[in-house]
Design a protein around this motif. Sequence first.
Motif, PDB file in Angstrom:
ATOM      1  N   ILE A  78       0.829  -1.208   0.000  1.00 33.32           N
ATOM      2  CA  ILE A  78       0.000   0.000   0.000  1.00 33.32           C
ATOM      3  C   ILE A  78       0.867   1.264   0.000  1.00 33.32           C
ATOM      4  CG2 ILE A  78      -0.238   0.383   2.501  1.00 33.32           C
ATOM      5  CD1 ILE A  78      -3.287   0.745   1.958  1.00 33.32           C
ATOM      6  N   TRP A  79       2.141   1.124   0.381  1.00 29.80           N
ATOM      7  CA  TRP A  79       3.069   2.248   0.433  1.00 29.80           C
ATOM      8  C   TRP A  79       3.976   2.321  -0.790  1.00 29.80           C
ATOM      9  CZ3 TRP A  79       2.494   6.378   2.992  1.00 29.80           C
ATOM     10  CH2 TRP A  79       2.101   6.417   4.339  1.00 29.80           C
ATOM     11  N   LYS A  80       3.781   1.461  -1.784  1.00 29.21           N
ATOM     12  CA  LYS A  80       4.741   1.315  -2.871  1.00 29.21           C
ATOM     13  C   LYS A  80       5.023   2.622  -3.614  1.00 29.21           C
ATOM     14  CE  LYS A  80       7.514  -1.352  -5.232  1.00 29.21           C
ATOM     15  NZ  LYS A  80       8.730  -1.891  -4.593  1.00 29.21           N
ATOM     16  N   LEU A  81       3.998   3.393  -3.927  1.00 25.29           N
ATOM     17  CA  LEU A  81       4.211   4.646  -4.652  1.00 25.29           C
ATOM     18  C   LEU A  81       5.070   5.614  -3.834  1.00 25.29           C
ATOM     19  CD1 LEU A  81       0.783   5.516  -6.348  1.00 25.29           C
ATOM     20  CD2 LEU A  81       2.915   4.839  -7.475  1.00 25.29           C
ATOM     21  N   THR A  82       4.758   5.727  -2.556  1.00 26.86           N
ATOM     22  CA  THR A  82       5.522   6.627  -1.695  1.00 26.86           C
ATOM     23  C   THR A  82       6.947   6.117  -1.519  1.00 26.86           C
ATOM     24  OG1 THR A  82       3.456   7.114  -0.515  1.00 26.86           O
ATOM     25  CG2 THR A  82       5.509   7.803   0.541  1.00 26.86           C
ATOM     26  N   THR A 252       0.210  15.657  10.510  1.00 23.41           N
ATOM     27  CA  THR A 252      -0.960  14.827  10.214  1.00 23.41           C
ATOM     28  C   THR A 252      -1.489  15.162   8.823  1.00 23.41           C
ATOM     29  OG1 THR A 252      -2.417  16.422  11.333  1.00 23.41           O
ATOM     30  CG2 THR A 252      -1.650  14.540  12.623  1.00 23.41           C
ATOM     31  N   PHE A 253      -1.894  14.115   8.110  1.00 28.04           N
ATOM     32  CA  PHE A 253      -2.390  14.231   6.737  1.00 28.04           C
ATOM     33  C   PHE A 253      -3.735  13.512   6.646  1.00 28.04           C
ATOM     34  CE2 PHE A 253       2.178  14.167   6.916  1.00 28.04           C
ATOM     35  CZ  PHE A 253       2.591  15.160   6.041  1.00 28.04           C
ATOM     36  N   TRP A 254      -4.719  14.193   6.074  1.00 27.50           N
ATOM     37  CA  TRP A 254      -6.065  13.629   6.001  1.00 27.50           C
ATOM     38  C   TRP A 254      -6.645  13.796   4.600  1.00 27.50           C
ATOM     39  CZ3 TRP A 254      -6.916  11.405  10.607  1.00 27.50           C
ATOM     40  CH2 TRP A 254      -6.274  11.940  11.732  1.00 27.50           C
ATOM     41  N   GLY A 255      -7.242  12.743   4.088  1.00 29.20           N
ATOM     42  CA  GLY A 255      -8.016  12.874   2.869  1.00 29.20           C
ATOM     43  C   GLY A 255      -9.264  13.683   3.172  1.00 29.20           C
ATOM     44  N   ALA A 256      -9.578  14.663   2.349  1.00 24.65           N
ATOM     45  CA  ALA A 256     -10.718  15.549   2.623  1.00 24.65           C
ATOM     46  C   ALA A 256     -12.043  14.810   2.623  1.00 24.65           C
ATOM     47  CB  ALA A 256     -10.758  16.680   1.591  1.00 24.65           C
ATOM     48  N   ASN A 284      -9.839  15.883  -2.953  1.00 22.13           N
ATOM     49  CA  ASN A 284     -10.146  14.808  -3.918  1.00 22.13           C
ATOM     50  C   ASN A 284      -9.541  13.472  -3.508  1.00 22.13           C
ATOM     51  OD1 ASN A 284     -11.483  16.678  -5.706  1.00 22.13           O
ATOM     52  ND2 ASN A 284      -9.456  17.363  -6.349  1.00 22.13           N
ATOM     53  N   ALA A 285      -9.597  13.182  -2.225  1.00 25.92           N
ATOM     54  CA  ALA A 285      -9.025  11.940  -1.712  1.00 25.92           C
ATOM     55  C   ALA A 285      -9.845  11.438  -0.537  1.00 25.92           C
ATOM     56  CB  ALA A 285      -7.580  12.145  -1.285  1.00 25.92           C
ATOM     57  N   GLY A 286      -9.884  10.114  -0.409  1.00 26.84           N
ATOM     58  CA  GLY A 286     -10.536   9.477   0.716  1.00 26.84           C
ATOM     59  C   GLY A 286      -9.510   9.074   1.765  1.00 26.84           C
ATOM     60  N   HIS A 287      -9.568   7.788   2.174  1.00 25.27           N
ATOM     61  CA  HIS A 287      -8.739   7.312   3.273  1.00 25.27           C
ATOM     62  C   HIS A 287      -7.280   7.111   2.879  1.00 25.27           C
ATOM     63  CE1 HIS A 287      -7.935   5.554   7.116  1.00 25.27           C
ATOM     64  NE2 HIS A 287      -7.716   4.338   6.651  1.00 25.27           N
ATOM     65  N   LEU A 288      -6.998   7.044   1.580  1.00 27.76           N
ATOM     66  CA  LEU A 288      -5.630   6.790   1.114  1.00 27.76           C
ATOM     67  C   LEU A 288      -5.148   7.946   0.234  1.00 27.76           C
ATOM     68  CD1 LEU A 288      -6.136   3.026   0.139  1.00 27.76           C
ATOM     69  CD2 LEU A 288      -5.403   3.968   2.343  1.00 27.76           C
ATOM     70  N   PRO A 289      -4.932   9.116   0.818  1.00 28.70           N
ATOM     71  CA  PRO A 289      -4.582  10.299   0.015  1.00 28.70           C
ATOM     72  C   PRO A 289      -3.268  10.168  -0.725  1.00 28.70           C
ATOM     73  CG  PRO A 289      -4.247  10.736   2.354  1.00 28.70           C
ATOM     74  CD  PRO A 289      -4.970   9.427   2.260  1.00 28.70           C
ATOM     75  N   HIS A 290      -2.345   9.351  -0.212  1.00 26.45           N
ATOM     76  CA  HIS A 290      -1.045   9.184  -0.873  1.00 26.45           C
ATOM     77  C   HIS A 290      -1.184   8.447  -2.198  1.00 26.45           C
ATOM     78  CE1 HIS A 290      -1.697   5.384   1.095  1.00 26.45           C
ATOM     79  NE2 HIS A 290      -0.637   4.849   0.522  1.00 26.45           N
ATOM     80  N   LEU A 291      -2.286   7.703  -2.374  1.00 28.71           N
ATOM     81  CA  LEU A 291      -2.559   7.019  -3.632  1.00 28.71           C
ATOM     82  C   LEU A 291      -3.497   7.823  -4.523  1.00 28.71           C
ATOM     83  CD1 LEU A 291      -3.135   3.328  -2.429  1.00 28.71           C
ATOM     84  CD2 LEU A 291      -1.039   4.343  -3.340  1.00 28.71           C
ATOM     85  N   GLU A 295       0.203  13.683  -6.050  1.00 23.65           N
ATOM     86  CA  GLU A 295       0.956  14.919  -6.266  1.00 23.65           C
ATOM     87  C   GLU A 295       0.812  15.891  -5.101  1.00 23.65           C
ATOM     88  OE1 GLU A 295       1.394  18.550  -9.543  1.00 23.65           O
ATOM     89  OE2 GLU A 295      -0.072  16.950  -9.868  1.00 23.65           O
ATOM     90  N   VAL A 296      -0.427  16.131  -4.690  1.00 24.84           N
ATOM     91  CA  VAL A 296      -0.646  17.074  -3.593  1.00 24.84           C
ATOM     92  C   VAL A 296      -0.111  16.507  -2.286  1.00 24.84           C
ATOM     93  CG1 VAL A 296      -2.394  18.248  -2.212  1.00 24.84           C
ATOM     94  CG2 VAL A 296      -2.616  18.177  -4.695  1.00 24.84           C
ATOM     95  N   PHE A 297      -0.392  15.220  -2.038  1.00 26.44           N
ATOM     96  CA  PHE A 297       0.104  14.601  -0.805  1.00 26.44           C
ATOM     97  C   PHE A 297       1.617  14.700  -0.716  1.00 26.44           C
ATOM     98  CE2 PHE A 297       2.124  10.945   1.199  1.00 26.44           C
ATOM     99  CZ  PHE A 297       1.651  11.073   2.497  1.00 26.44           C
TER     100      PHE A 297
END
Length: 310
Positions: A78-82, A252-256, A284-291, A295-297
Motif C-alpha cells: 500500500i506504500w509502494k508509490l511513496t 498529520t495528513f487527512w483525505g478531505a 479529492n481523496a478518501g482514506h488513502l490520500p497518498h494514492l 501529487e498534492v500529498f
Amino acid sequence: MKKIVLLAILAAICSCKSNHTDYETIEKNNEFRENVLKNTAGKYAVLADGYTYFEQANQHSLSGTIILVHGWSVPSYIWKLTFESLKEKGYHVVMLDLYGRGNSDNPNLPQTDALRAKQVIQLANTLKISKAIFVGLSNGGRIISKIADLAPEKVQGLCYVGSSSFQEHATPTNTKVSAQEIKDFIAGYPSRSAGQLEDFYRPENFPDWPHKYEPLLQHKGFAKALLSTDKNLVSMDAIHQKIHQSGIPVYTFWGAHDNVVVYADFKQKLNALLPNRTEYFIPNAGHLPHLENQEVFEGYFLNSLATILN
C-alpha cells in the motif's frame, strides 16, 4: 452517484469469484518465504517473534531514514508509490509487513500495538538504524505512536496519514479469539477484497485494487490476526500527551473525503492532545490520500520531511 458506481464495481468483482476453497490454506513456511524472495525485491529479517518481510532502498544515504508503516490489513504494498518517490529523492526508506499481514509471519500471539511496534523497532535495530522518521497509515498510526512511547530516542518525527490512533476505545475485557469468530470472519471473505474500494473517494480509478488483496485471504492466520488486532485496541491519549511533551515533530495528513477515519469525530481531542502538530488536508481523496492524490500529498509530505530533517 458515487455509491452507485461503487456498488457496480463491487458487484462485478464479486460475480467473478467462483471458488473460495483456497481461503487460509497457505502456511508461511520456508517454502513460502523462498517463493516470496524469488518474486519480490524484498528480504527477510528474523526477529524475536518471527520472520519479517521488508524492502529497503538507499541504505547508505545520508539524507535521512524514513520508515513506512501500513495499516490494519493491507500490507506494505500500500506504500509502494511513496516508497518509490522517497527512493528517487535519495532517502533511506524502509517498508515492512507487520506480523499477521502480507509476507511476514503470523505468530500465535495477541496482536497488540506493542507487538507490532517492537517488530518495527527490532527491524530498525537489525538494519542499524539509530533514528528515523516514522510514517503510519491508518492503524499504522497507532504503531508509530507506540514506537514513540517505547523508543523515543529513535524518533526524529512522526507523520500520521489517515490515522486511527486518536479514536476512543474502551479497555478490552476479552481479547481471546475463538474458533467460531475466525470461522465467521472467513465466511465474509468473498466480499472483503471488493470492500477495499471503500477506502477511495473515486474507487472507479482503482479497479485492480481488490485483486491485489485476494492472495492475503489464502494465508493461514490472517483472520485471527485481524480479529485479535481489533480486540486489543486501547485509547492512546496518554501516549499522545507524552509525545506532545517530548517535543517530537508531528505532522498529520487527512483525505478531505475520508469516510473510514472520520476527522470530525476526534478533532477537538486531537487539538487538545497535539496542539503543535502541522496538519494538511488532501483534496479529492478518501482514506488513502497518498494514492488518490499523490501529487498534492507528496508536495506536503516531502516538505514536512525536509523541515524535520533540517
